[in-house]
Design a protein around this motif. Structure first.
Motif, PDB file in Angstrom:
ATOM      1  N   LEU A  77     -10.545   7.641  -3.984  1.00  9.65           N
ATOM      2  CA  LEU A  77     -11.015   6.385  -3.399  1.00  9.65           C
ATOM      3  C   LEU A  77     -12.356   6.580  -2.693  1.00  9.65           C
ATOM      4  O   LEU A  77     -13.258   5.751  -2.817  1.00  9.65           O
ATOM      5  CB  LEU A  77      -9.975   5.842  -2.422  1.00  9.65           C
ATOM      6  N   ILE A  99      -8.058  -4.106   2.499  1.00 11.11           N
ATOM      7  CA  ILE A  99      -6.793  -3.896   1.808  1.00 11.11           C
ATOM      8  C   ILE A  99      -6.085  -2.720   2.464  1.00 11.11           C
ATOM      9  O   ILE A  99      -6.730  -1.819   2.996  1.00 11.11           O
ATOM     10  CB  ILE A  99      -7.032  -3.644   0.296  1.00 11.11           C
ATOM     11  N   VAL A 130      -0.908  -2.672  -0.788  1.00 10.11           N
ATOM     12  CA  VAL A 130      -0.496  -1.957  -1.993  1.00 10.11           C
ATOM     13  C   VAL A 130       0.542  -0.908  -1.614  1.00 10.11           C
ATOM     14  O   VAL A 130       0.323  -0.108  -0.698  1.00 10.11           O
ATOM     15  CB  VAL A 130      -1.709  -1.281  -2.673  1.00 10.11           C
ATOM     16  N   VAL A 145      -3.138   0.311   1.904  1.00  7.23           N
ATOM     17  CA  VAL A 145      -2.366   1.076   0.931  1.00  7.23           C
ATOM     18  C   VAL A 145      -1.347   1.924   1.680  1.00  7.23           C
ATOM     19  O   VAL A 145      -1.693   2.614   2.645  1.00  7.23           O
ATOM     20  CB  VAL A 145      -3.281   1.997   0.088  1.00  7.23           C
ATOM     21  N   THR A 180      -4.826  -0.111  -9.170  1.00  7.30           N
ATOM     22  CA  THR A 180      -3.958  -1.096  -8.523  1.00  7.30           C
ATOM     23  C   THR A 180      -4.706  -1.820  -7.417  1.00  7.30           C
ATOM     24  O   THR A 180      -4.570  -3.041  -7.244  1.00  7.30           O
ATOM     25  CB  THR A 180      -2.696  -0.427  -7.956  1.00  7.30           C
ATOM     26  N   ILE A 181      -5.493  -1.091  -6.657  1.00  2.48           N
ATOM     27  CA  ILE A 181      -6.299  -1.696  -5.597  1.00  2.48           C
ATOM     28  C   ILE A 181      -7.285  -2.697  -6.170  1.00  2.48           C
ATOM     29  O   ILE A 181      -7.436  -3.815  -5.662  1.00  2.48           O
ATOM     30  CB  ILE A 181      -7.042  -0.601  -4.796  1.00  2.48           C
ATOM     31  N   GLN A 182      -7.957  -2.300  -7.228  1.00  2.00           N
ATOM     32  CA  GLN A 182      -8.931  -3.197  -7.856  1.00  2.00           C
ATOM     33  C   GLN A 182      -8.283  -4.500  -8.294  1.00  2.00           C
ATOM     34  O   GLN A 182      -8.822  -5.592  -8.068  1.00  2.00           O
ATOM     35  CB  GLN A 182      -9.581  -2.484  -9.041  1.00  2.00           C
ATOM     36  N   LEU A 217     -15.298   0.783  -5.906  1.00  2.00           N
ATOM     37  CA  LEU A 217     -14.751   0.305  -4.636  1.00  2.00           C
ATOM     38  C   LEU A 217     -15.787   0.487  -3.532  1.00  2.00           C
ATOM     39  O   LEU A 217     -15.439   0.627  -2.357  1.00  2.00           O
ATOM     40  CB  LEU A 217     -13.462   1.072  -4.306  1.00  2.00           C
ATOM     41  N   ILE A 275     -10.447   0.453   3.170  1.00  2.00           N
ATOM     42  CA  ILE A 275      -9.055   0.635   2.766  1.00  2.00           C
ATOM     43  C   ILE A 275      -8.262   1.334   3.860  1.00  2.00           C
ATOM     44  O   ILE A 275      -8.569   2.472   4.240  1.00  2.00           O
ATOM     45  CB  ILE A 275      -8.962   1.451   1.464  1.00  2.00           C
TER      46      ILE A 275
END
Length: 200
Positions: free
Chosen positions: A35, A93, A131, A95, A183-185, A9, A14
């Motif tokens: 992360l 993204i 996410v 989360v 899940t992020i990927q 990542l 994020i």
């Protein structure tokens, strides 16, 4: 490319938003640390409750300080601070980990009365992924409709989840926090990580 597993990542921005499921804070902090270890740059955010309530899982001050230490920057704790996330395109993204039933309900209804919900709303204006790491005692009861609704919305992705105590808390669901990076990927490639329901 779509469908290909990212190896890291590195450089991904994020938004890491914590809401008030205090019993899963330790898992959330561990996920945030992973992360960062994978090269992500975190924008830390806390809901009003997450930033102001002290519990047996830590004082509000301790929790804020810990997230700031992990992210290397000040936690966003107000609606005013969260609003520019979208206009300034601060995150690739977002989360929400943990995401309570209260926050899930507000997201499903489009309410923006906390830093967490404002952060998500502002981020979504850019059609970028969100996410959700759900953690709630009523996921299979009152919150079920909101989880189902969010899972059917574009740009929302869920960290796979499981019942955490089917005998004593039959309606309770907790995300598998260790799957947040994966899940992020997948979400960055527009894919929901499967299977979404796990069995412990």
């Amino acid at each position: 490319m779509k469908g290909e597993q990212r190896m890291s990542l590195d450089g991904i921005r994020i938004g890491f938003c914590m809401t008030g499921s205090f019993c899963t804070f330790e898992k959330a902090f561990a996920a945030a640390e992973r992360l960062v270890q994978q090269g992500a740059k975190l924008v830390p955010i806390m809901s009003f409750n997450a930033a102001s309530i002290s519990t047996r899982f830590g004082t509000a001050e301790e929790n804020i300080k810990r997230l700031e230490t992990i992210a290397g920057r000040k936690v966003i704790c107000t609606i005013e601070e969260a609003e520019p996330i979208g206009p300034k395109k601060m995150c690739d993204i977002m989360v929400v980990a943990p995401c309570t039933s209260n926050t899930a309900a507000k997201l499903a209804l489009g309410l923006t009365d906390t830093p967490a919900t404002m952060a998500v709303k502002s981020h979504l204006r850019n059609a970028r992924p969100v996410v959700i790491a759900i953690s709630t005692n009523d996921a299979l009861a009152g919150c079920a409709k909101n989880i189902g609704y969010l899972q059917n919305l574009r740009n929302y992705y869920f960290v796979p989840y499981a019942q955490d105590n089917c005998e004593k808390k039959p309606n309770s669901i907790v995300a598998e926090f260790e799957l947040i990076p994966e899940t992020i990927q997948s979400a960055l490639d527009g894919i929901q990580l499967q299977p979404i329901i796990r069995v412990k």
